[in-house]
Design a protein around this motif. Structure first.
Motif, PDB file in Angstrom:
ATOM      1  N   LYS A  15     156.824 120.050  76.017  1.00 20.26           N
ATOM      2  CA  LYS A  15     156.496 118.602  75.808  1.00 20.26           C
ATOM      3  C   LYS A  15     157.479 117.729  75.586  1.00 20.26           C
ATOM      4  CE  LYS A  15     151.810 118.826  73.770  1.00 20.26           C
ATOM      5  NZ  LYS A  15     151.093 118.750  72.313  1.00 20.26           N
ATOM      6  N   GLU A  16     158.528 117.925  74.626  1.00 22.72           N
ATOM      7  CA  GLU A  16     159.448 117.111  74.425  1.00 22.72           C
ATOM      8  C   GLU A  16     160.523 116.862  75.599  1.00 22.72           C
ATOM      9  OE1 GLU A  16     159.582 118.103  69.466  1.00 22.72           O
ATOM     10  OE2 GLU A  16     161.366 118.596  70.808  1.00 22.72           O
ATOM     11  N   ALA A  17     160.561 117.967  76.515  1.00 21.92           N
ATOM     12  CA  ALA A  17     161.582 117.871  77.595  1.00 21.92           C
ATOM     13  C   ALA A  17     160.851 116.807  78.577  1.00 21.92           C
ATOM     14  CB  ALA A  17     161.751 119.101  78.290  1.00 21.92           C
ATOM     15  N   LYS A  38     156.501 125.847  73.498  1.00 25.77           N
ATOM     16  CA  LYS A  38     155.575 124.847  74.071  1.00 25.77           C
ATOM     17  C   LYS A  38     155.926 123.338  73.588  1.00 25.77           C
ATOM     18  CE  LYS A  38     151.784 128.045  74.517  1.00 25.77           C
ATOM     19  NZ  LYS A  38     150.563 128.661  73.695  1.00 25.77           N
ATOM     20  N   ARG A  39     156.556 123.305  72.343  1.00 26.06           N
ATOM     21  CA  ARG A  39     156.993 122.305  71.869  1.00 26.06           C
ATOM     22  C   ARG A  39     158.208 121.490  72.559  1.00 26.06           C
ATOM     23  NH1 ARG A  39     161.580 120.935  69.194  1.00 26.06           N
ATOM     24  NH2 ARG A  39     162.022 123.194  68.437  1.00 26.06           N
ATOM     25  N   ARG A  40     159.122 122.276  72.774  1.00 26.37           N
ATOM     26  CA  ARG A  40     160.380 121.845  73.912  1.00 26.37           C
ATOM     27  C   ARG A  40     159.994 121.646  75.143  1.00 26.37           C
ATOM     28  NH1 ARG A  40     163.726 127.034  71.551  1.00 26.37           N
ATOM     29  NH2 ARG A  40     164.616 125.938  69.820  1.00 26.37           N
ATOM     30  N   LYS A  99     173.831 128.252  72.293  1.00 30.21           N
ATOM     31  CA  LYS A  99     172.516 128.739  72.469  1.00 30.21           C
ATOM     32  C   LYS A  99     171.605 127.998  73.218  1.00 30.21           C
ATOM     33  CE  LYS A  99     172.227 130.585  67.573  1.00 30.21           C
ATOM     34  NZ  LYS A  99     171.400 130.085  66.662  1.00 30.21           N
ATOM     35  N   ALA A 100     171.433 128.712  74.617  1.00 28.64           N
ATOM     36  CA  ALA A 100     170.950 127.854  75.669  1.00 28.64           C
ATOM     37  C   ALA A 100     169.799 128.403  76.232  1.00 28.64           C
ATOM     38  CB  ALA A 100     171.919 127.677  76.721  1.00 28.64           C
ATOM     39  N   ALA A 101     168.505 127.658  76.540  1.00 29.08           N
ATOM     40  CA  ALA A 101     167.525 128.110  77.202  1.00 29.08           C
ATOM     41  C   ALA A 101     166.852 127.032  78.021  1.00 29.08           C
ATOM     42  CB  ALA A 101     166.267 128.382  75.939  1.00 29.08           C
ATOM     43  N   GLU A 161     167.305 132.958  78.855  1.00 33.43           N
ATOM     44  CA  GLU A 161     168.097 132.648  77.789  1.00 33.43           C
ATOM     45  C   GLU A 161     169.598 133.215  77.598  1.00 33.43           C
ATOM     46  OE1 GLU A 161     165.705 132.720  74.231  1.00 33.43           O
ATOM     47  OE2 GLU A 161     166.228 134.773  73.879  1.00 33.43           O
ATOM     48  N   LEU A 162     170.341 132.473  76.825  1.00 33.24           N
ATOM     49  CA  LEU A 162     171.535 133.020  76.736  1.00 33.24           C
ATOM     50  C   LEU A 162     172.388 132.573  75.291  1.00 33.24           C
ATOM     51  CD1 LEU A 162     173.939 134.642  78.219  1.00 33.24           C
ATOM     52  CD2 LEU A 162     174.646 132.374  79.052  1.00 33.24           C
ATOM     53  N   THR A 163     173.047 133.490  74.665  1.00 33.62           N
ATOM     54  CA  THR A 163     173.673 133.073  73.376  1.00 33.62           C
ATOM     55  C   THR A 163     175.089 133.686  73.648  1.00 33.62           C
ATOM     56  OG1 THR A 163     171.952 132.804  71.648  1.00 33.62           O
ATOM     57  CG2 THR A 163     174.087 133.176  71.036  1.00 33.62           C
ATOM     58  N   THR A 164     176.109 132.622  73.632  1.00 36.12           N
ATOM     59  CA  THR A 164     177.500 132.987  73.604  1.00 36.12           C
ATOM     60  C   THR A 164     178.478 132.210  72.943  1.00 36.12           C
ATOM     61  OG1 THR A 164     179.111 133.447  75.375  1.00 36.12           O
ATOM     62  CG2 THR A 164     177.774 131.616  75.751  1.00 36.12           C
TER      63      THR A 164
HETATM   64  P1  GDP Z   1     165.034 121.337  69.747  1.00 34.75           P
HETATM   65  O1  GDP Z   1     165.322 121.127  71.185  1.00 34.75           O
HETATM   66  O2  GDP Z   1     164.331 120.290  69.020  1.00 34.75           O
HETATM   67  O3  GDP Z   1     164.641 122.857  69.647  1.00 34.75           O
HETATM   68  O4  GDP Z   1     166.607 121.255  69.222  1.00 34.75           O
HETATM   69  P2  GDP Z   1     167.737 122.427  68.759  1.00 34.75           P
HETATM   70  O5  GDP Z   1     168.997 121.536  68.370  1.00 34.75           O
HETATM   71  O6  GDP Z   1     167.374 123.121  67.670  1.00 34.75           O
HETATM   72  O7  GDP Z   1     168.099 122.966  69.948  1.00 34.75           O
HETATM   73  C1  GDP Z   1     168.612 122.567  71.106  1.00 34.75           C
HETATM   74  C2  GDP Z   1     168.198 123.533  72.499  1.00 34.75           C
HETATM   75  O8  GDP Z   1     169.034 124.534  72.323  1.00 34.75           O
HETATM   76  C3  GDP Z   1     166.528 123.973  72.544  1.00 34.75           C
HETATM   77  O9  GDP Z   1     165.972 123.002  73.291  1.00 34.75           O
HETATM   78  C4  GDP Z   1     166.765 125.178  73.434  1.00 34.75           C
HETATM   79  O10 GDP Z   1     166.879 124.929  74.606  1.00 34.75           O
HETATM   80  C5  GDP Z   1     168.065 125.742  72.876  1.00 34.75           C
HETATM   81  N1  GDP Z   1     168.021 126.701  71.930  1.00 34.75           N
HETATM   82  C6  GDP Z   1     167.852 126.366  70.505  1.00 34.75           C
HETATM   83  N2  GDP Z   1     167.803 127.489  69.474  1.00 34.75           N
HETATM   84  C7  GDP Z   1     168.190 128.583  70.565  1.00 34.75           C
HETATM   85  C8  GDP Z   1     168.131 129.949  70.393  1.00 34.75           C
HETATM   86  O11 GDP Z   1     167.893 130.431  69.044  1.00 34.75           O
HETATM   87  N3  GDP Z   1     168.467 130.699  71.399  1.00 34.75           N
HETATM   88  C9  GDP Z   1     168.768 130.015  72.945  1.00 34.75           C
HETATM   89  N4  GDP Z   1     168.873 130.896  73.554  1.00 34.75           N
HETATM   90  N5  GDP Z   1     168.454 128.804  73.054  1.00 34.75           N
HETATM   91  C10 GDP Z   1     168.136 128.049  71.909  1.00 34.75           C
END
Ligand code: GDP
Length: 162
Positions: free
Chosen positions: A143-145, A139-141, A79-81, A13-16
């Motif tokens: 399933k949704e993915a 786990k939620r993400r 924020k990406a994961a 994961e990465l935040t930039t």
């Molecule tokens: P979500 O997919 O329902 O959780 O919707 P969000 O809009 O909150 O986030 C979109 C996507 O950004 C997520 O599916 C994650 O892959 C990524 N993401 C969200 N929050 C974070 C975070 O705090 N850190 C990182 N690295 N990635 C995040």
């Protein structure tokens, strides 16, 4: 072929953040959606590359809605994961927030899901390490993915049928 060792989303994961410049915007200072998408693709690709440990290419970018304007001088935070891993492809999610450094107010600009394929040295799709899910959010993400993947496949099938 030996089974690949699993990896957690936290390992890639990465935040930039990136400061929005006049070259990113129109004459009134509104940042182009295309500029945001370019930076988002770069960040998501780094996460995909970190997870796969191999070269990756963008296979698809989901529809993206922009909820709020982004202006020149804003700090665009991404924020990406990795949310989901298939055999050779994976979904990366990106959450984008715009922060005005003068008043420190952050706004959720949009979120998007991108699919990348890992390639071997010959440019052929190659297996990716499975995902180890530990937190409820992961786990939620996941399933949704999976649901989004089914939707994309169904949409592709409809478009091909025409
Ligand atoms: P979500 O997919 O329902 O959780 O919707 P969000 O809009 O909150 O986030 C979109 C996507 O950004 C997520 O599916 C994650 O892959 C990524 N993401 C969200 N929050 C974070 C975070 O705090 N850190 C990182 N690295 N990635 C995040």
């Amino acid at each position: 072929m030996a089974k690949l060792k699993g990896k957690k989303p936290s390992e890639s994961e990465l935040t930039t953040a990136r400061l929005m410049m006049p070259t990113d915007a129109n004459v009134l200072g509104n940042v182009f959606g295309g500029s945001i998408m370019k930076y988002m693709d770069e960040v998501a690709a780094i996460v995909a590359w970190r997870h796969a440990g191999k070269n990756v290419v963008t296979a698809s970018i989901d529809r993206m809605n922009f909820y709020a304007p982004v202006y020149v001088g804003d700090l665009l935070t991404m924020k990406a994961a990795v949310n989901f891993v298939g055999h050779t492809s994976m979904e990366i999610g990106v959450r984008i927030e715009a922060l005005d450094p003068r008043n420190r107010e952050g706004t959720h600009t949009g979120s998007c899901y991108l699919t990348y394929v890992a390639l071997d040295e010959k440019g052929r799709p190659t297996p990716i390490p499975p995902l180890i899910l530990t937190t409820p959010a992961e786990k939620r993400r996941f399933k949704e993915a999976m649901a989004r993947r089914k939707l994309r496949e169904a949409e592709d099938a409809v478009l091909k049928a025409d």
